[in-house]
Write a protein that holds these residues in place. Structure first.
Motif, PDB file in Angstrom:
ATOM      1  N   PRO A  99      49.127  36.356  43.703  1.00 48.31           N
ATOM      2  CA  PRO A  99      48.319  36.058  45.132  1.00 48.31           C
ATOM      3  C   PRO A  99      47.583  34.898  44.694  1.00 48.31           C
ATOM      4  N   SER A 149      41.527  33.202  46.896  1.00 50.07           N
ATOM      5  CA  SER A 149      40.675  33.074  48.124  1.00 50.07           C
ATOM      6  C   SER A 149      39.071  32.859  48.004  1.00 50.07           C
ATOM      7  N   TYR A 200      37.279  35.171  49.092  1.00 52.30           N
ATOM      8  CA  TYR A 200      36.812  36.206  48.767  1.00 52.30           C
ATOM      9  C   TYR A 200      36.864  36.555  47.183  1.00 52.30           C
ATOM     10  N   ASP A 201      37.965  35.847  46.411  1.00 50.78           N
ATOM     11  CA  ASP A 201      37.900  36.014  45.025  1.00 50.78           C
ATOM     12  C   ASP A 201      36.653  35.763  44.327  1.00 50.78           C
ATOM     13  N   PHE A 250      33.834  37.658  44.946  1.00 49.69           N
ATOM     14  CA  PHE A 250      34.121  38.720  43.966  1.00 49.69           C
ATOM     15  C   PHE A 250      33.464  38.388  42.513  1.00 49.69           C
ATOM     16  N   ALA A 287      29.735  38.014  42.442  1.00 53.83           N
ATOM     17  CA  ALA A 287      28.884  39.292  42.300  1.00 53.83           C
ATOM     18  C   ALA A 287      29.355  39.938  41.066  1.00 53.83           C
ATOM     19  N   LEU A 342      27.082  38.104  38.508  1.00 54.38           N
ATOM     20  CA  LEU A 342      25.440  38.192  38.871  1.00 54.38           C
ATOM     21  C   LEU A 342      25.312  39.730  38.295  1.00 54.38           C
ATOM     22  N   LEU A 343      26.023  40.737  38.761  1.00 59.26           N
ATOM     23  CA  LEU A 343      25.589  42.084  38.132  1.00 59.26           C
ATOM     24  C   LEU A 343      25.610  42.180  36.588  1.00 59.26           C
ATOM     25  N   THR A 387      22.576  40.584  35.338  1.00 51.88           N
ATOM     26  CA  THR A 387      21.402  41.452  35.531  1.00 51.88           C
ATOM     27  C   THR A 387      21.217  42.670  34.493  1.00 51.88           C
ATOM     28  N   THR A 425      20.164  41.044  31.329  1.00 47.99           N
ATOM     29  CA  THR A 425      18.538  40.788  31.301  1.00 47.99           C
ATOM     30  C   THR A 425      18.011  42.112  31.369  1.00 47.99           C
ATOM     31  N   ARG A 426      18.483  43.323  31.696  1.00 50.45           N
ATOM     32  CA  ARG A 426      17.766  44.666  31.469  1.00 50.45           C
ATOM     33  C   ARG A 426      18.158  44.966  30.005  1.00 50.45           C
ATOM     34  N   ARG A 435      15.796  43.150  27.560  1.00 46.39           N
ATOM     35  CA  ARG A 435      14.381  43.222  27.427  1.00 46.39           C
ATOM     36  C   ARG A 435      13.741  43.808  26.240  1.00 46.39           C
ATOM     37  N   VAL A 469      42.439  40.789  47.454  1.00 41.28           N
ATOM     38  CA  VAL A 469      40.963  41.199  47.813  1.00 41.28           C
ATOM     39  C   VAL A 469      41.249  41.992  49.260  1.00 41.28           C
ATOM     40  N   MET A 488      32.092  44.298  47.429  1.00 43.96           N
ATOM     41  CA  MET A 488      31.499  43.139  46.690  1.00 43.96           C
ATOM     42  C   MET A 488      30.105  42.653  47.525  1.00 43.96           C
ATOM     43  N   LEU A 531      26.688  42.731  45.615  1.00 38.68           N
ATOM     44  CA  LEU A 531      25.604  41.560  45.663  1.00 38.68           C
ATOM     45  C   LEU A 531      24.102  41.879  46.031  1.00 38.68           C
ATOM     46  N   SER A 537      22.698  43.776  43.289  1.00 37.21           N
ATOM     47  CA  SER A 537      22.411  43.003  42.136  1.00 37.21           C
ATOM     48  C   SER A 537      20.941  42.073  42.510  1.00 37.21           C
TER      49      SER A 537
END
Lengths: 337, 130
Positions: free
Chosen positions: A2, A5, A7-8, A11, A14, A17-18, A21, A24-25, A28, B9, B17, B21, B24
């Protein structure tokens, strides 16, 4: 497959980013990077101790370090009447505790090594110049003659295995050695609990031991008495002591003139050759003794003494530019002339 | 029967998602280091009564009274980020004679039990010999 998009994109954003995070945690400071730190007013100055390592050992080590220093303060304080030194000065005779006997033996060694320039009987001079009551004055020539008769660790102090006595009129002050002795006691106390690195700052006299958890070398600066910045920088992985004697933190004013607290015991006069002398040594006791000794010495004598004994030292003269002993150049950098 | 291929998706993925977000962002904001605005501060650590750490804006330097053993010492900051003990009830006045000092150094008044240390912005040095 596919087509991707918007949305990808969201996705993956996110997801990243997670992930960030999470990284980072987990990155420490871990328990091994924990540092217990404290500061207290004692030894007539401010004492700060930092102990690295696991929290359950670093915290008790910190407390033990402070207690060891407080014990030396109680024992060797000039101002506490019931300290062992206080009783010796008032009674002229005491049976010393094991710890005080050790300090007395170290003092005898310091007197010998320094060729008499390090001499705790200088206290009679401090009294005459008004250091103890805060009323600065300059003794007359006749008075000075009598004062010089009262000075001399080898003449005025009788030290046996069981007791110590001092001649009538003699006063002792362990400024210039008690600090280094206390830091050594504190270091031993810390090491009895923790095997990690630690840093002790006794009013600017420093002792750093072990490897810092971040892997970087110890880095310390020497204060420039002429301004607000640093005179020199020291960077090392070694365990070293750094001690500075200066004319700018402890003094009295007499007839508009600043009287420095370090005396030349040979002349009975305040040592006014330098603004500051900083010494690096392998232990806090030697650093404390040697910075006081070199500060009390005339410049030619100090240079010869430091070079012969391979003492890394930096001198800021009362007038003129900064100079170092031969071995000083291996240790001090970023020198301000 | 024809089966329609699911999009890469789905709606559920989308909800997930958004949830991720949000999570996060919440976690990141919860554990962010305290950051200063563009205004510059002088950070000092004071020992006395009360002992405390203070951030004084350089645009608004001020005098602070600190209770010591003998009485109240006055600590003064200036726009250049310097600090001094401008008044002390101690007998020898060594602390006031010391004058202005700048980070990373400090001033100590032993008789009154008052100490003021400039806390350096960076951790470049482990200590300072003086």
């Amino acid at each position: 497959m596919p087509k991707s998009s918007k949305y990808d994109v969201i996705f993956w954003a996110a997801f990243i980013l997670l992930g960030c995070t999470f990284i980072t945690r987990v990155s420490r400071p871990s328990d091994a990077h924990f540092a217990a730190h404290g500061s207290k007013i004692m030894m007539d100055t401010i004492v700060s101790i930092t102990v690295y390592g696991a929290e359950e050992t670093a915290k008790p080590a910190l407390q033990k370090g402070f207690k060891a220093m407080a014990d030396v303060d109680k024992m060797a304080s000039f101002h506490l009447r019931d300290s062992e030194l206080g009783r010796l000065n008032s009674q002229g005779f005491i049976i010393p505790s094991a710890s005080f006997a050790l300090l007395l033996q170290d003092t005898t060694n310091a007197f010998d090594i320094s060729e008499g320039y390090f001499d705790p009987t200088f206290a009679v001079l401090h009294k005459a110049y008004g250091f103890y009551d805060g009323n600065g004055r300059t003794p007359s020539d006749d008075e000075m003659k009598n004062l010089l008769d009262e000075i001399g660790w080898n003449k005025k102090v009788r030290l046996t295995r069981e007791n110590i006595s001092i001649a009538s009129g003699t006063l002792l002050d362990f400024g210039g050695i008690a600090g280094g002795f206390a830091v050594e006691e504190a270091a031993a106390a810390i090491k009895s609990v923790s095997s990690s690195a630690f840093f002790i700052d006794d009013g600017g006299d420093l002792w750093m031991e072990g490897r810092k958890p971040n892997g970087f070398p110890w880095k310390v600066a020497v204060k420039d008495p002429r301004g607000e910045g640093s005179l020199a920088v020291i960077e090392t992985f070694d365990s070293i002591a750094v001690s500075t004697s200066g004319d700018y933190e402890r003094f009295v004013m007499a007839e508009g003139k600043k009287i420095c607290h370090i005396m030349n015991p040979k002349t009975g006069k305040p040592a006014d050759y330098y603004r500051s002398v900083t010494v690096i040594a392998g232990n806090p006791l030697n650093a404390d003794i040697l910075s006081t000794t070199l500060f009390a010495m005339e410049p030619d004598k100090a240079r010869q003494f430091a070079d012969e004994k391979n003492i890394p030292a930096i001198f800021l003269p009362a007038s003129g530019t900064t100079w170092m002993s031969k071995s000083g150049s291996k240790w001090f950098s970023n020198i301000v002339p | 029967m024809t089966t329609k291929a699911l999009p890469f998706v789905t709606k559920v993925d989308l909800y997930l998602m958004v949830l991720l977000l949000l999570l996060s962002s919440i976690i990141r904001l919860s554990f962010r280091e305290p950051s200063d605005s563009t205004e510059k501060y002088l950070k000092i650590r004071v020992f006395g009564k009360p002992s405390r750490e203070m951030k004084i804006p350089l645009n608004h330097p001020k005098k602070v009274g600190i209770q010591g053993i003998l009485g109240t010492s006055t600590i003064e900051c200036d726009r250049a980020g310097r600090v001094r003990i401008s008044f002390s009830p101690c007998p020898n006045q060594i602390c006031t004679t010391t004058g202005w000092v700048k980070s990373p150094f400090g001033v100590c008044c032993v008789p009154n039990g008052v100490v003021v240390e400039c806390v350096p912005d960076d951790k470049e040095f482990d200590g300072f010999s003086r």
